[in-house]
Structure formats: structure tokens, C-alpha cells
Design a protein around this motif. Structure first.
Motif: not given
Ligand code: NAP
Ligand code: GLV
Ligand code: GLV
Length: 320
Positions: A195-196, A199-200, A215, A218-220, A222-223, A226
Motif C-alpha cells: 500500500l505504501g 500511494l507514493e 480497512t 485505512l486511508m488515515n 498518515e496514508r 503518503q
């Protein structure tokens, strides 16, 4: 006569097949969901329930229905509103509507991607407000779709159908899911990444997981942080997969350029919610599966499975 309680009217004639088969069909008549108290009363003594994703189907509801309840048929693929363990322990069969709504939902996800990126709704509002005075080389520029990299989070039925549409727009497809999908990878030229990394690298990120404890948010913050500068987030999964406060922050301070949302938290989204005052947030009212033929077929699926279970046959679409 055994009774089937349906929490909203369904399109088409599918409910007639239940009536013709000799069941009493009790349909909640209002456009709005039955309030909790009414729901608990109306389910009493029912042999089957046809439920919607807004109905909280928990142990209390099952016990209110009583020991005659044999089947809960959900008019949706997502089952996060249903306590599956409570149903299992009471011997109640749960069914849903997988597959038939895959293409309709992927179509809407792609429509949201295109609308959010190319500023369709913002442009419409601009025209409506009388601001369209001239053609200008710098008016309402947005990211390109073709040649972009799209990240698909949750590479199941809808995620893969979405990726197929992205391929048609000459996009590179990255995906993340717990199990690898080698067949779909080959068909769609998709690359599985964490996932990381997704996202990048992705210009567009589209969410297609179910809502589960894993999930939830999941998109908090921090994410979201990214994600690439200028990226677009699309959510047709469930509102709670995204932390709404963090999404607003990522839209206002970066890195997000825009968002296309068919599902929100809270849902329904009130008209004065701050998300709606952001110019590049496009929201639709949870209509992913709202293709006419899709909704008719979903009605046939839920009524078919109610009939199957009440006739002591195997349902066609049991909950996984
Ligand atoms: P599906 O075929 O079961 O696909 C879901 C995928 O998510 C699976 O492939 C699963 O793969 C993956 N997944 C599960 N947990 C994950 C995690 N923690 N991280 C990454 N991937 C994860 O279901 P579907 O038919 O495509 O539907 C997906 C969801 O879309 C539904 O549950 C529903 O919430 C939503 N939906 C919304 C609309 C709408 O109107 N907007 C319409 C239909 C469906 P792994 O198990 O390998 O991870
Ligand atoms: C709709 O959101 C569904 O899960 O079918
Ligand atoms: C735009 O309308 C163009 O002709 O390039």
C-alpha cells in the motif's frame, strides 16, 4: 403463511414472485429507512428479511424477529451492516448480491475519477454562476488521465473491473490486496505492490475493499500524506475506509488535488458538511450499483435466494 419483510420497495416485479409462491410480502412503504423501533416491530415473526445497507442487522434485530427467521437477503454486495457471526450462531442464512453490480459500480468509480480530475462539476458550477466569459489557456487545468498511474486498493471483482476501464484509458495499474491475483495481473498488466508504495506512485487511487476492522480508516492522515502531490482519491467502497477529517486536511493543505466520493462518513452527508464546500470534491449519494438493469437483477437475486432458503434449498449467493 410465512412472511417476508422487505425494508424498502424494490424495482421491477421480483417481489411478485414471492407473492405468487404463497408468501406474505410486507414492504416498508417509505422512501426513508424504517426507524429502529419500527424495524424491530416489523420483523417480529418474519421468516425472511430483505435488507439494505443502511439497516443495522444485529443480534437484537434477529432476536426481535424470533426463531422463525431463516434467511436474511441483503440487497447489496457489502455485508458490513450485518453481524454475520450472530446470524451463523442462530442458524440464519445470509445472502447478498455479488458480481451483478460489479460493472455498474466500476463505471461510477471511473466517472468520479474523470469528473474529479478534469473538474467537471467545478466547471459546471462556474458556468452556472455566470463566470464563463472567455476561453483561456489556463482555465480549469487538471491532471491527465491517459498515461497516468492508477492505484487500486482491493483487487477483487470491482477493483479489477475498474482496472480494466483504466487500461482502456492507457493507464498503468498498480494494486494492493492481501492475496496476489496472478490471472488479473496478466490480463491487466497490473503490478502488485505494498500500500505504501502504491500511494507514493499513483496519480489516482481508487478504493475497492470491503469495510472490515482492518480497512476501517485505512486511508488515515498518515496514508493520505503518503500520496503524490496533486493526486486524486476515489472512494466507492465504504465511507469509513477513509478518515474524513484527514481527507479534508489532505485536500486543503495537500497533497490531494481532488476527490470523487460515492460513499462518505457520515452517510448521508449533510448539505452543510465542509467536504461539500471544497471546489474539487465530487460527491454522489451512494449510487454505485444504480444501473437500471443491475438493480432489477439484484431484486431477482435476493428474492430468488429467499425462495431457495424457505424451500430448504441451497442459496445461490450465500455470504462468504
Ligand atoms: P470483492 O470481490 O470481495 O473484492 C474485495 C477485495 O478487497 C478482495 O479482493 C480482497 O482481497 C480485498 N481486500 C480485503 N481486505 C483488504 C485489505 N485489508 N487490504 C487490501 N485489500 C483488501 O468485493 P467487490 O464485489 O469487489 O466489492 C467490494 C466492496 O465495494 C463491497 O464490499 C462494498 O463495500 C463496495 N461496494 C460499493 C458499491 C457502491 O454503491 N458504491 C457497490 C458495490 C460494492 P484480499 O482478501 O486478497 O485482500
Ligand atoms: C453497495 O454499496 C453494495 O455493497 O452493494
Ligand atoms: C479546443 O476546443 C480546440 O479546438 O483545441
Amino acid at each position: 403463511m410465512e412472511r417476508v419483510f422487505v425494508t424498502r420497495n424494490l424495482p421491477g416485479n421480483a417481489l411478485d414472485t414471492l407473492r405468487e409462491a404463497g408468501y406474505e410480502v410486507d414492504v416498508w412503504p417509505d422512501f426513508l429507512a424504517p426507524p429502529r423501533k419500527a424495524l424491530l416491530e416489523r420483523v417480529r415473526g418474519a421468516a425472511a428479511l430483505i435488507t439494505m445497507l443502511e439497516d443495522r442487522v444485529d443480534a437484537e434485530l434477529m432476536d426481535a424477529a424470533g426463531p422463525g427467521l431463516k434467511v436474511i437477503s441483503q440487497y447489496a454486495v457489502g455485508l458490513d451492516n450485518i453481524d454475520l457471526e450472530a446470524a451463523r450462531s442462530r442458524g440464519i442464512v445470509v445472502t447478498h448480491t455479488p458480481g451483478v453490480l460489479t460493472n455498474a459500480t466500476a463505471d461510477l468509480a471511473f466517472a468520479l475519477l474523470a469528473a474529479a480530475a478534469r473538474r467537471v462539476v467545478e466547471g459546471h458550477r462556474y458556468v452556472q454562476a455566470g463566470e464563463w466569459k472567455t476561453w483561456h489557456p489556463e482555465l480549469l487545468l487538471g491532471p491527465e488521465l491517459h498515461g497516468a498511474t492508477v492505484g487500486v486498493v482491493g483487487f477483487g471483482r470491482i477493483g479489477q473491473a475498474f482496472a480494466r476501464r483504466a487500461r482502456g484509458f492507457d493507464m498503468k495499474v498498480l494494486y494492493t490486496s492481501r492475496q496476489p491475483r496472478p490471472d488479473a495481473e496478466a490480463e491487466l498488466g497490473a503490478e502488485r505492490v505494498e500500500l505504501g508504495e502504491l500511494l507514493e506512485r499513483a496519480d489516482f487511487v481508487s478504493l475497492h475493499t470491503p469495510l472490515t476492522p482492518e480497512t476501517l480508516h485505512l486511508m488515515n492522515a498518515e496514508r493520505l500524506a503518503q500520496m503524490k502531490e496533486g493526486a486524486v482519491l476515489v472512494n466507492t467502497a465504504r465511507g469509513k475506509v477513509v478518515d474524513t477529517a484527514a481527507l479534508l486536511e489532505a485536500l486543503e493543505r495537500g497533497p490531494l488535488f481532488a476527490a470523487g466520493l460515492d460513499v462518505t462518513d457520515p452517510e448521508p452527508l449533510p448539505a452543510d458538511h465542509p467536504l461539500l464546500s471544497h471546489p474539487r470534491v465530487v460527491v454522489t449519494p451512494h449510487i454505485g450499483s444504480a444501473g437500471r438493469a443491475t438493480r432489477l437483477r439484484m431484486a431477482e437475486m435476493v428474492t430468488g435466494d429467499v425462495l431457495a432458503v424457505l424451500r430448504r434449498q441451497e442459496p445461490h449467493f450465500p455470504a462468504p
